[in-house]
Scaffold this motif. Structure first.
Motif, PDB file in Angstrom:
ATOM      1  N   UNK A  56      -5.300 -35.230  30.278  1.00  0.00           N
ATOM      2  CA  UNK A  56      -4.535 -35.316  31.525  1.00  0.00           C
ATOM      3  C   UNK A  56      -3.224 -34.543  31.402  1.00  0.00           C
ATOM      4  N   UNK A  57      -2.559 -34.664  30.234  1.00  0.00           N
ATOM      5  CA  UNK A  57      -1.296 -33.943  30.024  1.00  0.00           C
ATOM      6  C   UNK A  57      -1.517 -32.433  30.003  1.00  0.00           C
ATOM      7  N   UNK A  58      -2.610 -32.006  29.373  1.00  0.00           N
ATOM      8  CA  UNK A  58      -2.860 -30.563  29.276  1.00  0.00           C
ATOM      9  C   UNK A  58      -3.274 -29.971  30.617  1.00  0.00           C
ATOM     10  N   UNK A  59      -4.089 -30.740  31.366  1.00  0.00           N
ATOM     11  CA  UNK A  59      -4.687 -30.181  32.583  1.00  0.00           C
ATOM     12  C   UNK A  59      -3.633 -29.760  33.600  1.00  0.00           C
ATOM     13  N   UNK A  60      -2.510 -30.489  33.628  1.00  0.00           N
ATOM     14  CA  UNK A  60      -1.461 -30.184  34.586  1.00  0.00           C
ATOM     15  C   UNK A  60      -0.856 -28.799  34.376  1.00  0.00           C
TER      16      UNK A  60
END
Lengths: 287, 287
Positions: free
Chosen positions: A88-92
């Motif tokens: 989730x942190x990377x996808x942003x």
């Protein structure tokens, strides 16, 4: 196994691997061995370990998660309880078209946590390559770790076909055979074929103390081998899949009681039935 | 490993093996490979199987139990529940000086059954060579099966020293390391290191059906390997050692419940403790 390096592989121009241990390191080694020429970026918490992985030539660059914007395929090989938050942190920060996947042993909780929560054009599909060993660390990385082993993919009905095609091409490039399953079905199956065996082996190793080992033969050695696996990783796996594991444990405890009852009653016929059934199943496993 | 064949080995001029399967066949093969030149007599129920063993050169002569009078060392390699009766029947026909032993996985019931019941000058001492595999039949005989493996001997206080010396020389000739233990202590130890692992593996193989095997990795394969062992032999072993096995099974079921409780409560700290303890033990097993 090598493909001609002038054909760019159809899955990505560049690959980032988050968590460069046995699995992540073996992915990197397998990509290079098979002629993947795009950059491989290693991402990890410990800068000195990552620098070692780079100086061994396993990865081309090292980075932290915010620096992942350039990769178009990102594979999370972190402990299973860290995967959903990490993705989730990377996808942003990813650009559209980025494909994210993982190598976690549990799929339902991750897929549920990420369902619908990613930016437009960024896709996550769960993967579980069934390969590994009780060893850990990229020192044990093996370019052929995945060859002829099964990888389960857990696409959702709304998963874009193009993303799934790229993911299939990626694991097939590493030599894997692919199986697609709904995430919860995957979790129920590996609860029995992998997570239950781990508990069974660890419970046995836990109650047989080393002073008896001079009387232990190959049976004890094999039956307890996986108890040497990383406790840290396995806490994550067993708790992440608790919902599927608990009923499997209960079925197992019930079967153990069947054996106990037959032995307690000196019931040779029933005991023979139980052992015959076990052998019939086991003989179906060809290796 | 070979000894010069002109030195007659110090344990016997002639050896009879009752039950020529994997273990009995491997004893015969090991004796020949190491230069034992006295006759090796094979004894078995099935004349055509015995004839096969003879024509392969594994044994020099075949016989039935009443014809055993000529051997001065007789090794019973029959299923464990047939050993005591077989030895009692043979001993009545032996001449003084004959040494009888066995290769059974359970010792207390056999030693108790034979205690004081043999003719003057005929000695029985229990043996348990910790070697074998899930295979059976003399087709798998291996002259080096016993090399560097442990053999437990269970002499009684009244066992003649000369007979014990001969028995030690016999197993050492085959390459084994010897451990002497009281029979009941042996049974308590192997209940945990061998018989419990068999039940643990068989219960696991019994509840994981083959349609899940495509999702089974090396962990499942190793943990269930011994479930492929002969049900017939294992019924005998497990029932013969029921008194020691039942408390071991209860301890194991209790440990499994500790895991279940920790997983059910999502208690990562307790689960980590249990897995750490298992790994600490297992790491003490060096191979």
């Amino acid at each position: 196994m090598n493909r001609p390096s002038q054909d760019p592989p159809p899955f990505a121009e560049s690959v980032a691997i988050v968590g460069v241990g046995l699995i992540g390191g073996s992915i990197a080694a397998g990509l290079k061995r098979r002629g993947f020429t795009g950059p491989i970026v290693g991402v990890g918490r410990d800068p000195s370990r990552m620098e070692q992985a780079r100086s061994r030539g396993l990865v081309d660059r090292v980075a932290d998660v915010p620096a992942l914007v350039d990769a178009d395929l990102i594979v999370f090989c972190t402990p299973v309880d860290l995967i959903a938050d990490g993705i989730r942190a990377a996808a942003g920060r990813c650009r559209p078209g980025t494909l994210l996947t993982d190598a976690g042993s549990v799929k339902h909780s991750i897929c549920r946590a990420l369902d619908g929560g990613l930016p437009e054009g960024v896709t996550f599909i769960g993967s579980h390559p069934l390969a590994g060993s009780e060893k850990h660390g990229f020192e044990y990385a093996d370019a052929d770790l995945f060859v002829n082993r099964v990888c389960v993919l857990t696409p959702e009905p709304r998963t874009p076909g193009e993303a799934l095609r790229r993911l299939r091409a990626f694991w097939e490039f590493l030599g894997m055979e692919l199986v697609e399953l709904p995430a919860d079905e995957h979790d129920g199956a590996v609860a029995r074929t992998s997570h239950l065996p781990h508990v069974v082996a660890a419970a046995l190793a836990g109650i047989v103390s080393p002073e008896l080992y001079r009387l232990a033969g190959s049976g004890f050695r094999d039956t307890t081998r996986i108890a040497a696996g990383s406790p840290e990783l396995w806490v994550g796996i067993l708790l992440e899949n608790a919902d599927s594991l608990l009923p499997a444990l209960d079925t197992y405890a019930g079967q153990l009681q069947e054996f106990r009852k037959a032995i307690d009653r000196r019931d040779a016929i029933r005991l023979r039935e139980l052992l015959d059934e076990a052998r019939r199943n086991r003989d179906a496993l060809t290796n």
